[in-house]
Motif scaffolding. Structure first.
Motif, PDB file in Angstrom:
ATOM      1  N   SER A 230      -7.719   6.973   1.411  1.00 46.62           N
ATOM      2  CA  SER A 230      -7.723   5.932   0.715  1.00 46.62           C
ATOM      3  C   SER A 230      -6.154   6.119   0.527  1.00 46.62           C
ATOM      4  CB  SER A 230      -8.231   5.446  -0.751  1.00 46.62           C
ATOM      5  OG  SER A 230      -7.799   6.736  -1.398  1.00 46.62           O
ATOM      6  N   ARG A 231      -5.278   4.685  -0.140  1.00 45.67           N
ATOM      7  CA  ARG A 231      -4.075   4.221  -0.253  1.00 45.67           C
ATOM      8  C   ARG A 231      -4.175   3.707  -2.392  1.00 45.67           C
ATOM      9  NH1 ARG A 231      -0.367   4.058   4.305  1.00 45.67           N
ATOM     10  NH2 ARG A 231      -1.009   4.708   5.401  1.00 45.67           N
TER      11      ARG A 231
ATOM     12  N   THR B 193      -2.237   0.509  -4.858  1.00 43.58           N
ATOM     13  CA  THR B 193      -1.387  -0.327  -4.579  1.00 43.58           C
ATOM     14  C   THR B 193      -0.710  -0.758  -5.794  1.00 43.58           C
ATOM     15  OG1 THR B 193      -3.746  -1.678  -3.563  1.00 43.58           O
ATOM     16  CG2 THR B 193      -1.560  -3.007  -4.527  1.00 43.58           C
TER      17      THR B 193
ATOM     18  N   ASN C  17      -8.350  12.000   0.842  1.00 39.80           N
ATOM     19  CA  ASN C  17      -9.744  10.857   1.013  1.00 39.80           C
ATOM     20  C   ASN C  17      -9.291   9.818   1.717  1.00 39.80           C
ATOM     21  OD1 ASN C  17      -8.599   9.208  -1.076  1.00 39.80           O
ATOM     22  ND2 ASN C  17     -10.061   8.986  -2.182  1.00 39.80           N
TER      23      ASN C  17
ATOM     24  N   GLN D 141       0.939  -1.103  -0.027  1.00 37.71           N
ATOM     25  CA  GLN D 141       0.147  -0.350  -0.037  1.00 37.71           C
ATOM     26  C   GLN D 141       0.643   1.594  -0.035  1.00 37.71           C
ATOM     27  OE1 GLN D 141      -3.551  -0.081  -0.238  1.00 37.71           O
ATOM     28  NE2 GLN D 141      -3.085  -2.692  -0.365  1.00 37.71           N
TER      29      GLN D 141
ATOM     30  N   PRO E  93      -1.092   7.659   2.223  1.00 34.47           N
ATOM     31  CA  PRO E  93      -2.473   7.481   1.949  1.00 34.47           C
ATOM     32  C   PRO E  93      -2.892   9.071   1.212  1.00 34.47           C
ATOM     33  CG  PRO E  93      -1.779   7.457   4.952  1.00 34.47           C
ATOM     34  CD  PRO E  93       0.088   7.670   3.670  1.00 34.47           C
TER      35      PRO E  93
END
Length: 212
Positions: free
Chosen positions: A131-132, A134, A129, A123, A126
């Protein structure tokens, strides 16, 4: 006397403690538009990348022209300035479509192998928002595979002429500079599309720093 001392001690204990000064982070601030502004910058400040974008390719070209198959710089025992630094010799070519195709094929082949070959998935940092993204890590496998293939076809079967890379090094350098510049401009323009998620380092508010 005892009463007076006890009263003074009680008064001292009842005094409200002074508020501690707020510690402001000097690494990042946000303006009213939500853009991150960093007080500390790498590469000589927020405008330093504007210089490095042009200096780095110039240094690479300078090193190539300072010593090549036509002439070479010498500083000891006597100073010799190669003629290739004054004018491009006829034996060197700055640009060719052949080199552009070879570089594009090399880049596209690596991208295709990256998608096909297995690799550990991790990952990323950050995003705004939460999210991360991949990422698949298989660069070492790509390194072993490509260099192994180059050594095998270049020295064992003799089907790959590796000396071509040396003979067309300046053209390949130009191809890489043009390709990376076009890719960087495309990514920078795409960052302005609606809904684009940018990291804090890519939305500092300084165009040259964000482009870098």
């Amino acid at each position: 006397m005892v009463t007076t001392r006890r009263s003074a001690a009680a008064e001292n204990n009842e005094q409200p403690s002074l508020p501690k000064p707020a510690v402001e982070s000097h690494s990042k601030k946000q303006d009213n538009q939500g853009h991150d502004h960093h007080d500390e910058y790498e590469f000589f400040g927020p405008h330093g990348p504007a210089l490095l974008i042009f200096v780095l390719p110039a240094v690479v070209y300078g090193l190539f022209l300072a010593c090549n198959q036509a002439d070479c710089l010498s500083v000891w025992p006597t100073l010799h300035i190669p003629s290739s630094l004054k004018a491009l010799p006829e034996s060197l070519t700055l640009f060719s479509w052949e080199a552009m195709l070879v570089f594009g094929g090399w880049f596209g082949g690596l991208a295709l192998l990256h998608l096909i070959l297995p690799g550990k998935r991790v990952q990323g940092a950050p995003l705004p928002n939460g999210s991360r993204l991949t990422y698949k890590l298989n660069a070492f496998l790509l390194l072993v595979l490509t260099y192994g293939a180059a050594l095998y076809f270049g020295f064992v079967t003799k089907q790959l002429n590796l000396s071509w890379l040396h003979a067309h090094g300046l053209e390949l350098l130009t191809a890489s500079v043009l390709f990376s510049t076009a890719l960087s401009i495309g990514l920078y323009v795409a960052s302005f599309r609606e809904g684009a998620l940018l990291s804090g380092h890519g939305s500092s508010g300084y165009p040259w720093d964000d482009f870098w």
